[in-house]
Write a protein that holds these residues in place. Structure first.
Motif, PDB file in Angstrom:
ATOM      1  N   ASP A   1       0.859  -1.164   0.013  1.00  9.05           N
ATOM      2  CA  ASP A   1       0.067  -0.007  -0.050  1.00  9.05           C
ATOM      3  C   ASP A   1       0.662   1.204   0.192  1.00  9.05           C
ATOM      4  N   VAL A   2       0.838   1.677  -1.203  1.00 11.07           N
ATOM      5  CA  VAL A   2       1.581   3.331  -1.195  1.00 11.07           C
ATOM      6  C   VAL A   2       0.712   4.370  -1.257  1.00 11.07           C
ATOM      7  N   SER A   3      -0.481   4.421  -0.853  1.00 13.15           N
ATOM      8  CA  SER A   3      -1.568   5.257  -0.955  1.00 13.15           C
ATOM      9  C   SER A   3      -0.916   6.560  -0.179  1.00 13.15           C
ATOM     10  N   HIS A   4      -0.024   6.780   0.560  1.00 11.97           N
ATOM     11  CA  HIS A   4       0.468   7.925   1.309  1.00 11.97           C
ATOM     12  C   HIS A   4       1.185   8.757   0.140  1.00 11.97           C
ATOM     13  N   MET A   5       1.377   8.308  -0.843  1.00  9.63           N
ATOM     14  CA  MET A   5       2.236   8.932  -1.973  1.00  9.63           C
ATOM     15  C   MET A   5       1.389  10.088  -2.428  1.00  9.63           C
ATOM     16  N   LEU A   6       1.815  11.437  -2.802  1.00 11.58           N
ATOM     17  CA  LEU A   6       1.262  12.417  -3.347  1.00 11.58           C
ATOM     18  C   LEU A   6       0.752  12.285  -5.017  1.00 11.58           C
TER      19      LEU A   6
ATOM     20  N   GLU B   1      -4.833  19.354 -10.064  1.00  9.54           N
ATOM     21  CA  GLU B   1      -5.737  18.463  -9.322  1.00  9.54           C
ATOM     22  C   GLU B   1      -5.141  17.436  -8.321  1.00  9.54           C
ATOM     23  N   VAL B   2      -5.607  17.517  -7.227  1.00 11.95           N
ATOM     24  CA  VAL B   2      -4.655  16.562  -6.261  1.00 11.95           C
ATOM     25  C   VAL B   2      -5.725  15.265  -6.208  1.00 11.95           C
ATOM     26  N   SER B   3      -5.126  13.904  -6.624  1.00  9.85           N
ATOM     27  CA  SER B   3      -6.162  12.930  -6.890  1.00  9.85           C
ATOM     28  C   SER B   3      -6.294  12.137  -5.386  1.00  9.85           C
ATOM     29  N   GLU B   4      -7.438  11.858  -5.242  1.00 13.47           N
ATOM     30  CA  GLU B   4      -7.868  11.101  -3.812  1.00 13.47           C
ATOM     31  C   GLU B   4      -7.579   9.650  -4.096  1.00 13.47           C
ATOM     32  N   ASN B   5      -7.190   9.065  -5.272  1.00 12.28           N
ATOM     33  CA  ASN B   5      -7.063   7.511  -5.445  1.00 12.28           C
ATOM     34  C   ASN B   5      -6.150   6.977  -4.372  1.00 12.28           C
ATOM     35  N   ALA B   6      -6.293   5.973  -4.142  1.00 18.08           N
ATOM     36  CA  ALA B   6      -5.541   4.915  -3.438  1.00 18.08           C
ATOM     37  C   ALA B   6      -4.374   4.559  -4.369  1.00 18.08           C
ATOM     38  N   LEU B   7      -3.204   3.860  -4.032  1.00 18.86           N
ATOM     39  CA  LEU B   7      -2.190   3.555  -4.797  1.00 18.86           C
ATOM     40  C   LEU B   7      -1.831   2.240  -4.257  1.00 18.86           C
ATOM     41  N   LEU B   8      -1.753   1.065  -5.113  1.00 18.48           N
ATOM     42  CA  LEU B   8      -1.403   0.070  -4.767  1.00 18.48           C
ATOM     43  C   LEU B   8      -0.112  -0.543  -5.549  1.00 18.48           C
ATOM     44  N   ALA B   9       0.884  -1.185  -5.012  1.00 19.83           N
ATOM     45  CA  ALA B   9       2.262  -1.538  -5.686  1.00 19.83           C
ATOM     46  C   ALA B   9       2.128  -3.054  -5.767  1.00 19.83           C
TER      47      ALA B   9
ATOM     48  N   GLY C   1     -12.320  -6.145 -12.657  1.00 21.57           N
ATOM     49  CA  GLY C   1     -13.633  -5.558 -12.632  1.00 21.57           C
ATOM     50  C   GLY C   1     -13.814  -4.228 -11.964  1.00 21.57           C
ATOM     51  N   VAL C   2     -12.751  -3.595 -11.562  1.00 22.43           N
ATOM     52  CA  VAL C   2     -12.439  -2.168 -11.113  1.00 22.43           C
ATOM     53  C   VAL C   2     -12.425  -1.193 -12.034  1.00 22.43           C
ATOM     54  N   GLN C   3     -13.283  -0.426 -12.363  1.00 21.22           N
ATOM     55  CA  GLN C   3     -13.074   0.622 -13.336  1.00 21.22           C
ATOM     56  C   GLN C   3     -12.195   1.770 -12.924  1.00 21.22           C
ATOM     57  N   GLY C   4     -11.513   2.626 -13.722  1.00 22.96           N
ATOM     58  CA  GLY C   4     -10.794   3.885 -13.205  1.00 22.96           C
ATOM     59  C   GLY C   4      -9.671   3.733 -12.881  1.00 22.96           C
ATOM     60  N   CYS C   5      -8.934   2.542 -13.080  1.00 21.96           N
ATOM     61  CA  CYS C   5      -7.491   2.299 -12.829  1.00 21.96           C
ATOM     62  C   CYS C   5      -6.524   2.835 -13.607  1.00 21.96           C
ATOM     63  N   ARG C   6      -5.467   3.492 -13.357  1.00 21.47           N
ATOM     64  CA  ARG C   6      -4.279   3.784 -14.163  1.00 21.47           C
ATOM     65  C   ARG C   6      -3.123   2.765 -13.642  1.00 21.47           C
ATOM     66  N   VAL C   7      -2.811   1.966 -14.430  1.00 26.98           N
ATOM     67  CA  VAL C   7      -1.563   0.885 -14.293  1.00 26.98           C
ATOM     68  C   VAL C   7      -0.503   1.448 -14.782  1.00 26.98           C
ATOM     69  N   THR C   8       0.660   1.761 -13.957  1.00 25.67           N
ATOM     70  CA  THR C   8       1.803   1.989 -14.331  1.00 25.67           C
ATOM     71  C   THR C   8       2.912   1.039 -14.346  1.00 25.67           C
TER      72      THR C   8
ATOM     73  N   GLY D   1       6.973  -4.765 -11.854  1.00 27.07           N
ATOM     74  CA  GLY D   1       5.876  -4.586 -11.033  1.00 27.07           C
ATOM     75  C   GLY D   1       5.153  -3.258 -11.791  1.00 27.07           C
ATOM     76  N   VAL D   2       3.967  -3.157 -11.213  1.00 28.49           N
ATOM     77  CA  VAL D   2       3.085  -2.277 -11.201  1.00 28.49           C
ATOM     78  C   VAL D   2       2.768  -1.279 -10.175  1.00 28.49           C
ATOM     79  N   GLU D   3       2.294  -0.095 -10.282  1.00 29.35           N
ATOM     80  CA  GLU D   3       1.531   0.703  -9.197  1.00 29.35           C
ATOM     81  C   GLU D   3       0.244   1.184  -9.900  1.00 29.35           C
ATOM     82  N   ILE D   4      -0.707   0.742  -9.317  1.00 29.90           N
ATOM     83  CA  ILE D   4      -2.390   0.663  -9.652  1.00 29.90           C
ATOM     84  C   ILE D   4      -2.591   1.880  -8.872  1.00 29.90           C
ATOM     85  N   SER D   5      -3.267   2.971  -9.727  1.00 30.16           N
ATOM     86  CA  SER D   5      -3.581   3.922  -9.071  1.00 30.16           C
ATOM     87  C   SER D   5      -5.507   3.767  -9.278  1.00 30.16           C
ATOM     88  N   VAL D   6      -6.018   3.459  -7.709  1.00 29.96           N
ATOM     89  CA  VAL D   6      -7.360   2.951  -8.000  1.00 29.96           C
ATOM     90  C   VAL D   6      -8.253   3.951  -6.948  1.00 29.96           C
TER      91      VAL D   6
END
Length: 383
Positions: free
Chosen positions: A91-96, A184-192, A225-232, A241-246
């Motif tokens: 969980d790297v959701s603390h990242m800006l 715009e500051v994103s409120e998404n979570a970020l999973l690695a 099935g979760v929409q609106g994810c950015r996979v990097t 690996g990937v980081e998924i902004s969800v």
């Protein structure tokens, strides 16, 4: 820097215990302590997965103003090695996470970072740096030029306030001069999701071919099935690996879906830190800061053409001659079964193969200058 028996000694601020590799790595904290706060949970921010972590046995600690898991039910050593051999979820959701819109978005960001953002192809990303007027590193960040006509920026949680202030002040200045730029500051979570099994695990949940997503590229996807994810395709472990902004409201759902694959283990800050150190990746606040230039930090490759000449003029040359003799990050390497460290030494002692002595709690330990990364990286590139 002191010299003993003609071998330079480097003092270690908070090193591994007694120069020995630990069988079960406790949180060595050389790197984490600089970012930690007193463990007052009611004063700490929580990611959308806070309850999820506690439910899964996460040991929560203070880090950069956030309550985050340092490890789960597996030991630090087990978690580290599983990431190298299989796959782990962080969980790297603390990242800006920031989005930059407007026709002048590239001009805006290039006024703040050292990279050539205009050279990025659609959905291509790069590591870049915010720097101050003296060339010191304010923060390191990942910038992606999206096909959705905005820039997507991920920067460090510990630098959140100063990064936002820097960008907001510049945006205000440019708007006043008639430029078109909006933040715009994103409120998404970020999973690695990190490790050699990542592609197999994630491919089962996406329709896009991950074989067409090379390192430092990005795409919007529906993930299990979760929409609106950015996979990097990137990460902080040296593995594929990937980081998924969800969307934050579906972060726990996605994490649980990923954990259905037994290959995936949860991993925390302790493993993340030892993994990044083995991969030779800098930690802001330890290995780089506002007193460090990109050249000193061996990050000259991040300098774009619009900034390179400025850094190499006589005006800045004195910055690159700073005499240093300290370890900035260090820990026992689970893969190498020996202690490793990053740091700065005087240039005359920086040649590969140079023998040094590291002072650890008033005890002298032999060290050798070697090339990084300590453990080979496995980033995915298309042929």
């Amino acid at each position: 820097m002191r010299v003993h028996s003609h071998v330079p000694i480097i003092k270690v601020p908070c090193p591994p215990q007694d120069c020995q590799v630990l069988d079960d790595l406790s949180l060595h904290s050389n790197c984490l302590s600089n970012h930690s706060l007193p463990p007052l949970q009611d004063t700490l921010k929580q990611t959308p997965l806070y309850d999820f972590h506690r439910h899964h046995g996460g040991k929560m600690v203070a880090f950069a103003g956030w309550s985050l898991p340092v490890q789960y039910t597996h030991s630090h050593l087990e978690s580290h090695m599983h990431t190298r051999q299989q796959c782990s979820l962080f969980d790297v959701s603390h990242m800006l996470q920031t989005k930059i819109f407007g026709r002048d978005r590239v001009k805006f960001l290039e006024s703040l970072v050292v990279g050539d953002i205009a050279e990025l192809k659609p959905n291509q990303g790069t590591l870049s740096l915010f720097t101050n007027e003296k060339g010191g590193i304010i923060d390191d960040l990942i910038v992606t030029s999206t096909s959705e006509k905005h820039l997507y920026v991920v920067s460090n949680a510990g630098c959140m306030e100063k990064d936002l202030a820097l960008m907001q002040n510049k945006a205000k200045e440019m708007k006043a001069s008639g430029c078109d730029v909006n933040l715009e500051v994103s409120e998404n979570a970020l999973l690695a999701l990190q490790g050699p099994a990542m592609s197999q695990v994630l491919q089962a949940g996406v329709s896009d071919s991950l074989a067409k997503l090379p390192f430092m590229s990005s795409a919007m996807m529906v993930v299990f099935g979760v929409q609106g994810c950015r996979v990097t395709r990137c990460g902080y472990t040296g593995e594929d690996g990937v980081e998924i902004s969800v969307p934050a409201s579906r972060a726990v759902e996605l994490a649980e879906l990923l954990l259905r694959d037994p290959t995936v283990w949860l991993a925390g800050l302790a493993a993340r830190d030892s993994l990044r150190l083995e991969a030779g990746l800098c930690l802001y606040g330890n290995d780089i800061d506002e007193s460090t230039t990109p050249v000193e930090a061996n990050l000259i490759w991040t300098l774009g053409r619009h900034i390179l000449c400025m850094f190499l003029t006589d005006q800045y040359s004195c910055l690159f001659l700073r005499a240093l003799g300290e370890v900035t990050s260090g820990c026992p390497s689970p893969c190498l079964k020996k202690n490793i460290a990053m740091g700065y030494v005087e240039s005359e002692y920086s040649k590969l193969g140079t023998n040094l002595t590291v002072e650890v709690r008033k005890k002298s330990c032999p060290a050798l200058v070697t090339k990084m990364p300590f453990v080979p990286t496995h980033y995915y590139t298309t042929k």
